[in-house]
Design a protein around this motif. Structure first.
Motif: not given
Ligand SMILES: Cc1ncc(C[n+]2csc(CCOP(=O)(O)OP(=O)(O)O)c2C)c(N)n1
Ligand SMILES: [Mg+2]
Length: 558
Positions: A475-476, A481-482, A489-490, A545-546
């Motif tokens: 989750g982080i 950023e990035g 993302l996966d 969450n993010g």
């Protein structure tokens, strides 16, 4: 004594005399002499854990709690390499480990012998010292050399800062030929115990600089509970020219200190930065968790930075270090305090006002936030019973914990030496094995699945409560950023549909699940009262969450 491996008795006897209580073996033939040697000594507890990576973290967890060196011993080949992660963590977290690796005799290395690598100094970059033990002690010199290695290995693992020490043992066959030789004396070399600390001249010089400055900051990193230090810093924290920033992992409960650094720093604009910048910064303890304070102090450097540590380590985290003071922090402040004058100015007020504003906004946000990682940590810190020990896994658990003002005495630990997600369960299992105290491991799902082997042994203590915050991946990477801008993302998040329920079944551990506030609160209360080891898995909304955490920081800032 006739047996070929009795010479190991001197090592066992010296370690026992020096205070060794626990050794964690991982099975193999080459280390059979060490297994037979240490198990001949009734005062040393011999444990056996198959996975070397987990065994080493388990030992780290014991030493983290006791402060006394714990030994680990394995066979040759890849086994010693699997100790690597925990040894690196022990090195940077300053935890005493005695790493004993069995090996083939030198004439068999790189000769096609099975399970054989070059083990000499194999942990070179993150070991305090590495020794090769003699493979016999026929002469007086050889015997003395063996005694020397045993004494020095023990002392270097503790002083002036603790850390891992390696001893490699070339063992020719036969391997299962050991008789415990308790005849004769063994020579003990008592280590230095106290770090002298700075001389009066240096202390007066530092006190002079301190008394002339109007903006002083004390920033504490990873620290075990320390009532004396807490007492001294409580006095210093009342000074209007001093701001004391503590982290959850500093285990300091000080009125007037600021325990939520990110809640303040995240709201400080470029124009305001100078009002929050210290002239003198003092740091103590282990690594700092807050990325925000690191980047703030690197951009807005203090004129002077003094780092206090027993070894006088030049920990130049903010690239502005001016003093590396070799002293135990409590001794340093104890001797400095009488030389200090109470300051003036509003540096402390500036920080406290902003903190109080953030604290207020924190509560209004948390009150209405939907069920998510942020809400889950709020409920956990509200419901975990006072007096418990909390192990924080790396990634968001150790970061979320920095956002809450702890109302009750909880003691926090986290592998912040190297911040790996690869040994959090094993470390917690070792810690609770050492203390027998209610220990709550708060871990993410990837960190949980990564170290499930941390439950693959027969030493899982009933006081271990594993809380898995399952947000379906890393989750982080949805918050920092990035990754989301990278379009990959996966690859970062490695999303999955796994559940810890099956691991609980595999290891025969009680399992509970929560998907909302009510079931979570009930589950924590149930686990708190149950005298059995358990896994509580909490499912939270992966994609929310993010966003919620970003909204939270915007809410603090607005
Ligand atoms: C051994 C190791 N490998 C990779 C990483 C990089 N890393 C940091 S956080 C993270 C994701 C952790 O996911 P999880 O445990 O589910 O925690 P969450 O971010 O969801 O809170 C990874 C892979 C690391 N810290 N340690
Ligand atoms: Mg996760």
């Amino acid at each position: 004594m006739s047996s070929s491996k009795s010479y190991l008795s001197v090592l066992v006897r010296i370690f026992k005399e020096m205070g060794l209580k626990n050794i964690v073996f991982s099975p193999g033939s080459r280390n059979a002499p060490l297994i037979m040697a240490f198990s001949a000594e009734p005062d040393i507890r011999c444990l056996s854990i198959p996975d070397e990576r987990s065994a080493a973290y388990f030992a780290l967890g014991i030493a983290q709690q006791t402060g006394t060196p714990v030994a680990i011993a394995c066979t040759s080949g890849t086994a010693p390499l699997n100790y690597g992660p925990a040894i690196a963590e022990a090195y940077y977290q300053k935890i005493p480990l005695l790493v004993l690796t069995a090996d083939r005799p030198p004439e068999l290395i790189d000769r096609g012998e099975g399970q054989t690598i070059r083990q000499d100094n194999v942990y070179a970059n993150y070991i305090k010292q590495s020794f090769t033990f003699p493979s016999q002690t026929v002469t007086e010199e050889e015997h003395r050399h063996a005694e020397h290695i045993a004494n020095e290995a023990w002392n270097i693992s503790l002083f002036p800062d603790a850390g891992p020490v390696h001893i490699n043992f070339p063992f020719p066959d036969p391997l299962y030929d050991f008789e415990y030789d308790t005849s004769g004396e063994v020579h003990l070399v008592q280590p230095g115990k106290t770090v002298p600390g700075p001389g009066t001249g240096k202390l007066n010089e530092l006190a002079g600089l301190w008394n002339r400055a109007e903006r002083k900051m004390i920033l504490t990193g990873l620290l075990p509970p320390d009532p004396r230090l807490e007492e001294i810093l409580t006095e210093l924290a009342q000074d209007p020219s001093v701001v004391l920033l503590t982290e959850t992992t500093s285990n300091l409960y000080i009125p007037g200190a600021i325990p939520g650094i990110d809640k303040v720093i995240s709201t400080v604009s470029g124009e305001e930065a100078d009002a929050f910048r210290p002239e003198i910064l003092i740091t103590l303890g282990g690594h700092i968790v807050s990325k925000m304070i690191k980047s703030f102090l690197r951009r807005h450097k203090p004129a002077a930075h003094w780092h206090i540590s027993p070894s006088g380590q030049q920990m130049d985290t903010f690239q502005c270090l001016t003093e590396a003071v070799a002293a135990r922090p409590d001794v340093f402040f104890d001797r400095l305090l009488p030389l200090l004058h109470t300051g003036t100015g509003n540096f402390r007020t500036t920080w406290i006002k902003r903190y109080n504003r953030s604290e207020e906004r924190h509560h209004t946000f948390i009150k209405d936030v939907p069920f998510s990682d942020l809400k889950v940590f709020h409920i956990l810190f509200e419901t975990i019973p006072a007096g418990a020990s909390v192990q924080l896994a790396n990634s968001t658990p150790v970061r979320y914990s920095q956002l809450y003002r702890m109302k009750k005495q909880l003691t926090f630990f986290s592998n912040r030496g190297v911040s790996g997600i690869d040994g959090c369960i094993s470390t917690a299992a070792g810690a609770v094995f050492a203390t027998g105290r209610d220990t709550w491991l708060l871990t993410g799902d990837l960190a949980f699945f990564y170290d499930m082997n941390g439950l693959w042994h027969t030493y899982v203590d009933n006081h271990l409560k594993i809380v898995v915050i399952n947000n379906g991946g890393g989750g982080i990477f949805r918050f920092i950023e990035g990754p989301d801008r990278s379009g990959q993302l996966d690859i970062f998040e490695t999303p999955h549909q796994l559940s810890a329920r099956h691991a609980a079944a595999l290891f025969g551990i009680h399992y509970k699940e929560a998907r909302d506030e009510t079931t979570l609160t009930q589950a924590v209360n149930t686990l708190a009262g149950s005298g059995e080891a358990a896994i509580l898995e909490i499912f939270t909304p992966r994609e929310e969450n993010g966003k919620i955490l970003r909204k939270y920081f915007n809410h603090l800032k607005k």
